[in-house]
Scaffold this motif. Structure first.
Motif, PDB file in Angstrom:
ATOM      1  N   ILE A   1      -3.601   2.093  -3.266  1.00  0.00           N
ATOM      2  CA  ILE A   1      -3.209   3.501  -3.215  1.00  0.00           C
ATOM      3  C   ILE A   1      -4.240   4.269  -2.411  1.00  0.00           C
ATOM      4  O   ILE A   1      -5.444   4.146  -2.650  1.00  0.00           O
ATOM      5  N   SER A   2      -3.763   5.044  -1.451  1.00  0.00           N
ATOM      6  CA  SER A   2      -4.641   5.860  -0.611  1.00  0.00           C
ATOM      7  C   SER A   2      -4.284   7.331  -0.815  1.00  0.00           C
ATOM      8  O   SER A   2      -3.140   7.729  -0.605  1.00  0.00           O
ATOM      9  N   LEU A   3      -5.256   8.140  -1.258  1.00  0.00           N
ATOM     10  CA  LEU A   3      -5.044   9.557  -1.505  1.00  0.00           C
ATOM     11  C   LEU A   3      -5.757  10.375  -0.427  1.00  0.00           C
ATOM     12  O   LEU A   3      -6.953  10.189  -0.198  1.00  0.00           O
ATOM     13  N   HIS A   4      -5.028  11.280   0.218  1.00  0.00           N
ATOM     14  CA  HIS A   4      -5.580  12.112   1.287  1.00  0.00           C
ATOM     15  C   HIS A   4      -5.565  13.573   0.842  1.00  0.00           C
ATOM     16  O   HIS A   4      -4.490  14.121   0.555  1.00  0.00           O
TER      17      HIS A   4
ATOM     18  N   ALA B   1       0.486   5.598   0.400  1.00  0.00           N
ATOM     19  CA  ALA B   1      -0.403   6.702   0.761  1.00  0.00           C
ATOM     20  C   ALA B   1       0.238   8.028   0.368  1.00  0.00           C
ATOM     21  O   ALA B   1       1.430   8.243   0.580  1.00  0.00           O
TER      22      ALA B   1
ATOM     23  N   VAL C   1       1.594   9.251   5.766  1.00  0.00           N
ATOM     24  CA  VAL C   1       1.614   9.006   4.321  1.00  0.00           C
ATOM     25  C   VAL C   1       3.062   8.790   3.905  1.00  0.00           C
ATOM     26  O   VAL C   1       3.994   9.141   4.634  1.00  0.00           O
ATOM     27  N   ASP C   2       3.243   8.215   2.733  1.00  0.00           N
ATOM     28  CA  ASP C   2       4.600   7.977   2.240  1.00  0.00           C
ATOM     29  C   ASP C   2       5.246   9.264   1.741  1.00  0.00           C
ATOM     30  O   ASP C   2       6.426   9.511   1.985  1.00  0.00           O
TER      31      ASP C   2
ATOM     32  N   GLN D   1       0.838  -1.188   0.000  1.00  0.00           N
ATOM     33  CA  GLN D   1       0.000   0.000   0.000  1.00  0.00           C
ATOM     34  C   GLN D   1       0.875   1.241   0.000  1.00  0.00           C
ATOM     35  O   GLN D   1       1.932   1.271   0.637  1.00  0.00           O
TER      36      GLN D   1
ATOM     37  N   LYS E   1       1.462  15.126   7.981  1.00  0.00           N
ATOM     38  CA  LYS E   1       1.257  13.701   7.722  1.00  0.00           C
ATOM     39  C   LYS E   1       2.544  13.034   7.242  1.00  0.00           C
ATOM     40  O   LYS E   1       2.809  11.877   7.578  1.00  0.00           O
TER      41      LYS E   1
ATOM     42  N   ALA F   1      -0.482  12.383   0.399  1.00  0.00           N
ATOM     43  CA  ALA F   1      -1.274  13.544   0.814  1.00  0.00           C
ATOM     44  C   ALA F   1      -1.061  14.661  -0.200  1.00  0.00           C
ATOM     45  O   ALA F   1       0.073  14.933  -0.610  1.00  0.00           O
TER      46      ALA F   1
END
Length: 316
Positions: free
Chosen positions: A126-129, A98, A145-146, A96, A139, A100
């Motif tokens: 994939i996580s989008l903030h 992430a 987040v990465d 995963q 973050k 931001a």
């Protein structure tokens, strides 16, 4: 288990138990029979129990060996699964990532990046903030987040900022506003206008405050300031005719502003940098490192909204 024992001893034990023969087990493990026998003997000596009864015809498990066999098989299975999971992450078959970023970056710049990455690595989540500039930095600092994509909000000493784009500031006005027919607007023309601003936690507002403190533009003090916490609310107020706003082109290119007019500002011409934000000293996973590279390459080469420019090095 004794420190002198390893997964090698468990594999030797379970293979002999499965085959009922040291000769067959040695062949399957690609070992000499003497080496396999010595390995099993080490296991038995270490635990202080005999695990096999050897006969001239067959090798049989003792009662203790029968009890230990499912435990050993599970340990091997868990070990192999864990190693395969690590290899899968390293090979970007799973995992995963992430990111931001501002809402405008997510909606206007990231879709082609995500599409290209997902085609090659479909099993990476994939996580989008969507966050403000300050929240993006926080973050990244908190390892929530990465990496992030945004302006250099605070020049934090623990963060790396890699500029990839510049974004020009302009005025956003309703279609019936006198400025809507202009090709550019000078800052001094805004002094008596009713200006709407994003709240102080946004990178856009922070940069405008820096411009103002540097004397690059002035504002009228005849009315109290009106602030909005997000661009969508800002667009609604502009559409209502309550005021106009100074925004970067990227923010003004989102769907919220599609019925409004963006007119670039000049004298002075001002821009903001959009950066890839990462934490110093933190090693990204292979999946995150590859997505960071995809993001950088696409932002430097993709067709951009009007008044955004790539910071890719120009050829000599």
């Amino acid at each position: 288990m004794s420190r002198s024992l390893s997964i090698r001893h468990l594999r030797a034990f379970t293979q002999v138990a499965h085959c009922g023969s040291f000769t067959q087990a040695a062949s399957r493990l690609h070992l000499t029979q003497s080496s396999l026998t010595a390995t099993v003997k080490q296991l038995e000596l270490s635990v202080g129990l005999t695990l096999f009864d050897r006969t001239t015809r067959r090798v049989l498990l003792t009662h203790e060996g029968e009890q230990f066999r499912p435990v050993a098989e599970k340990l091997i299975s868990d070990f192999d699964t864990a190693i395969n999971d690590l290899k899968a992450v390293a090979g970007q078959q799973q995992g995963q990532v992430a990111i931001a970023a501002s809402p405008s970056t997510i909606s206007r710049l990231l879709p082609p990046v995500v599409e290209a990455y997902r085609k090659q690595f479909p099993d990476i989540a994939i996580s989008l903030h969507d966050d403000s500039a300050g929240q993006i930095e926080q973050k990244v600092l908190d390892n929530g987040v990465d990496f992030g994509i945004g302006a250099n909000h605070s020049a934090h000493p623990e963060l790396n900022y890699q500029p990839v784009l510049t974004d020009r500031y302009g005025v956003v006005v309703p279609a019936n506003h006198p400025f809507s027919s202009e090709t550019t607007i000078q800052w001094q023309q805004l002094i008596e206008e009713d200006l709407l601003f994003l709240s102080v936690d946004t990178g856009i507002r922070a940069q405008l405050n820096q411009f103002k403190q540097a004397g690059q533009f002035q504002l009228s003090d005849r009315k109290a300031m009106l602030e909005v916490s997000n661009p969508a609310g800002m667009a609604a107020l502009i559409r209502q005719g309550i005021g106009i706003s100074v925004l970067p082109a990227l923010a003004a290119s989102t769907d919220s502003f599609k019925e409004l007019r963006f007119v670039p500002l000049t004298e002075p011409l001002m821009r903001r940098e959009i950066c890839l934000v990462s934490r110093k000293g933190r090693s990204l996973s292979p999946a995150a490192m590859t997505l960071l590279s995809y993001t950088r390459d696409h932002l430097l080469s993709m067709q951009l909204p009007a008044y955004l420019e790539s910071l890719a090095e120009k050829p000599d």
